[in-house]
Scaffold this active site. Structure first.
Site, PDB file in Angstrom:
ATOM      1  N   THR A   1     -12.077   0.799  -8.164  1.00  0.00           N
ATOM      2  CA  THR A   1     -10.955  -0.133  -8.361  1.00  0.00           C
ATOM      3  C   THR A   1     -11.099  -0.855  -9.698  1.00  0.00           C
ATOM      4  OG1 THR A   1     -10.975  -0.432  -5.970  1.00  0.00           O
ATOM      5  CG2 THR A   1      -9.517  -1.867  -7.225  1.00  0.00           C
TER       6      THR A   1
ATOM      7  N   LYS B   1       1.785   1.822  -3.662  1.00  0.00           N
ATOM      8  CA  LYS B   1       0.558   2.051  -4.433  1.00  0.00           C
ATOM      9  C   LYS B   1       0.065   3.472  -4.187  1.00  0.00           C
ATOM     10  CE  LYS B   1      -2.676  -0.993  -3.705  1.00  0.00           C
ATOM     11  NZ  LYS B   1      -3.909  -1.779  -3.468  1.00  0.00           N
TER      12      LYS B   1
ATOM     13  N   GLY C   1     -12.499  -0.085   2.849  1.00  0.00           N
ATOM     14  CA  GLY C   1     -12.847  -1.490   2.680  1.00  0.00           C
ATOM     15  C   GLY C   1     -11.752  -2.289   2.001  1.00  0.00           C
ATOM     16  N   ASP C   2     -11.923  -3.584   2.017  1.00  0.00           N
ATOM     17  CA  ASP C   2     -11.091  -4.543   1.284  1.00  0.00           C
ATOM     18  C   ASP C   2     -11.951  -5.819   1.265  1.00  0.00           C
ATOM     19  OD1 ASP C   2      -8.104  -4.758   0.250  1.00  0.00           O
ATOM     20  OD2 ASP C   2      -8.500  -6.655   1.240  1.00  0.00           O
TER      21      ASP C   2
ATOM     22  N   LYS D   1      -2.785  -0.914   6.663  1.00  0.00           N
ATOM     23  CA  LYS D   1      -3.784  -1.956   6.368  1.00  0.00           C
ATOM     24  C   LYS D   1      -4.241  -2.548   7.689  1.00  0.00           C
ATOM     25  CE  LYS D   1      -5.512  -3.906   2.648  1.00  0.00           C
ATOM     26  NZ  LYS D   1      -5.607  -3.364   1.280  1.00  0.00           N
TER      27      LYS D   1
ATOM     28  N   SER E   1     -10.512   6.977  -2.917  1.00  0.00           N
ATOM     29  CA  SER E   1     -10.654   7.218  -1.474  1.00  0.00           C
ATOM     30  C   SER E   1     -10.032   8.558  -1.098  1.00  0.00           C
ATOM     31  CB  SER E   1      -9.942   6.120  -0.674  1.00  0.00           C
ATOM     32  OG  SER E   1     -10.748   4.974  -0.541  1.00  0.00           O
TER      33      SER E   1
ATOM     34  N   GLN F   1       0.814  -1.216   0.000  1.00  0.00           N
ATOM     35  CA  GLN F   1       0.000   0.000   0.000  1.00  0.00           C
ATOM     36  C   GLN F   1       0.852   1.272   0.000  1.00  0.00           C
ATOM     37  OE1 GLN F   1      -3.583  -0.918   0.540  1.00  0.00           O
ATOM     38  NE2 GLN F   1      -3.959   1.035  -0.450  1.00  0.00           N
TER      39      GLN F   1
END
Ligand code: GLU
Length: 444
Positions: free
Chosen positions: A209, A114, A165-166, A126, A376, A111
């Site tokens: 996404t 990214k 979210g994930d 995360k 986000s 992350q």
């Protein structure tokens, strides 16, 4: 021994039993080797890579909750706050039985780079839990989310850490989490993204996404002289990323023919019916076994097998390490031209290498799926402005961000003599900004 090799060995020794974390450390550190070698002695002295690979903070906590029969259960909750050099920690929460600290460290580490690639000011984090929302009632999910937030709230904040979210955390869970945060803090802050549209959510965040993955894929293909139009696409997964990847694939003129969930997979030669998929997964929260009722000419198979269907483009959108070496061989044998990762690290290192050695254009996750977290960050901006942008405004910005990412990873790869190696390009481009910020901020 080279500094990069020293640190890879140290990380593996210090973090036993965390294979996914080792995998991402190997991939990223190998890629940034040419950058480190430019200044190896100084970076070693400053323990730059030791600091980069050690999370700034990790919290683990107990999450007790009561089911509908009055039985009490206990799950583990976690938040890994990995790196805040370029902005507040940002990254999703995953609720899935496979969640453990090693998985979250791999996701948090990915992350960092990214988020840097999005060009927006967000650091990497995360979190999540080994709680399984599957088969739970809404009331059980709500009680779990409330209990989870009752501890998490003291570790997050709009300028500190902003989860989203994930896997296993969608609009329903974010709503319950946000409600509890607001109740505990008596404040209406931009502390979670992926919120509902009536309470600070951004238009196009749900789609972001999957849509972003397709904008990225189109731009990457174009750079390689290929048109996405009329291409056959294999998609795996049937969650948020897969559904909106399929939807956007149609809009850009391609034909997605597969999807999958944890029990089986679907091949629909006429093209996946995205409305049926949404009905099954978003409304009924059901299994793909239902799909045949909507599309009698489709095939349903138990187990896994999406990658045996001949395609031009492969978009793995399920979970980590879902594409192994045998799948990679099958894709190459069937003439697949490109693979872009919608999920986080869906290809094993061996599969990635095989695909790249065989000239499959490879779009790595931290670039290809950055559209979710980028949107986000746009949600955070709208919250801070106390404004809501139109769908088109957000979608246009998303498309621009994904096209910029393609440009940046391509030029970073070229600058370091690795033309066409977008894994190296993404890791280097993401790292350079974090490196600069870490160097400027001293030993922290
Ligand atoms: N979980 C998503 C990711 O892997 C989104 C994170 C976010 O929006 O903060 O990037």
């Amino acid at each position: 021994m080279a500094y990069v090799d020293e640190v890879i060995a140290k990380v593996i020794e210090k973090n036993p039993g965390q294979p996914e974390f080792h995998q991402t450390i190997r991939e990223v550190l190998e890629s940034i080797r040419p950058v480190i070698e430019e200044n190896e002695d100084e970076y070693r002295k400053l323990a730059l890579l030791e600091r980069l690979t050690e999370p700034e903070r990790q919290v683990k906590f107990r999450v007790p909750w009561t089911d509908d029969n009055g039985q009490v259960h206990v799950n583990c909750g976690y938040r890994v706050q990995f790196n805040s050099a370029i902005g507040p920690y940002k990254g999703g929460l995953r609720f899935h039985p496979s969640v453990n600290i090693g998985i979250l460290k791999f996701l948090g580490f990915e992350q960092i780079f990214k988020n840097s690639l999005t060009g927006l000011p967000i650091g990497g984090g995360k979190g999540g839990s080994d709680f399984d929302p599957k088969g739970k009632s809404d009331a059980e999910v709500m009680r779990f989310c409330q209990s989870f937030m009752t501890e998490l709230f003291r570790h997050i904040g709009p300028d500190t850490d902003v989860p989203a979210g994930d896997i296993g955390v969608g609009g329903r869970e974010i709503g319950y989490l946000y409600g509890q945060y607001k109740r505990l803090t008596n404040s209406y802050q931009s502390v979670l993204t992926g919120k509902g549209l009536t309470f600070g959510g951004s238009l196009a965040r749900t789609e972001a996404t999957g849509y972003g993955l397709l904008y990225f894929t189109r731009a990457l293909l174009k750079r390689n002289g290929i048109d996405l139009k009329d291409k056959i696409v294999d998609v795996s997964g049937a969650g948020n990323v897969a559904i909106y990847a399929i939807e956007k694939a149609y809009q850009l003129g391609a034909k997605p023919v597969t999807c999958s969930d944890s029990t089986g997979w679907v091949y629909d030669p006429e093209g996946i019916d995205v409305n049926a998929l949404k009905e099954i997964k978003e409304v009924q929260r059901g299994r793909l076994t239902e799909y045949k009722k909507y599309r009698p000419n489709s095939e349903y198979h138990e187990g896994r097998g999406v990658w045996q269907i001949k395609c031009d483009i492969a978009l793995p959108c399920a979970t980590q390490n879902e594409v192994g070496i045998e799948d990679a061989k099958q894709l190459v044998a069937n003439g697949c031209a490109a693979l872009c990762e919608g999920a986080n690290m869906p290809c094993t290192l061996e599969a990635t290498k095989y695909l790249m050695d065989n000239h499959v254009i490879f779009g790595p996750a931290k670039a290809a799926n950055a559209g979710g977290v980028a949107t986000s960050a746009l949600e955070m901006t709208q919250n801070h402005e106390r404004l809501a942008w139109t769908f088109e405004e957000v979608d246009n910005k998303l498309c621009q961000i994904m096209e910029n990412i393609v440009e940046n990873i391509d030029s970073a790869a070229k600058r370091y003599g690795k033309e066409g190696d977008y894994v190296a390009g993404a890791n280097i481009a993401g790292f350079l900004k974090v490196l600069d910020a870490m160097m400027a901020q001293g030993i922290v």
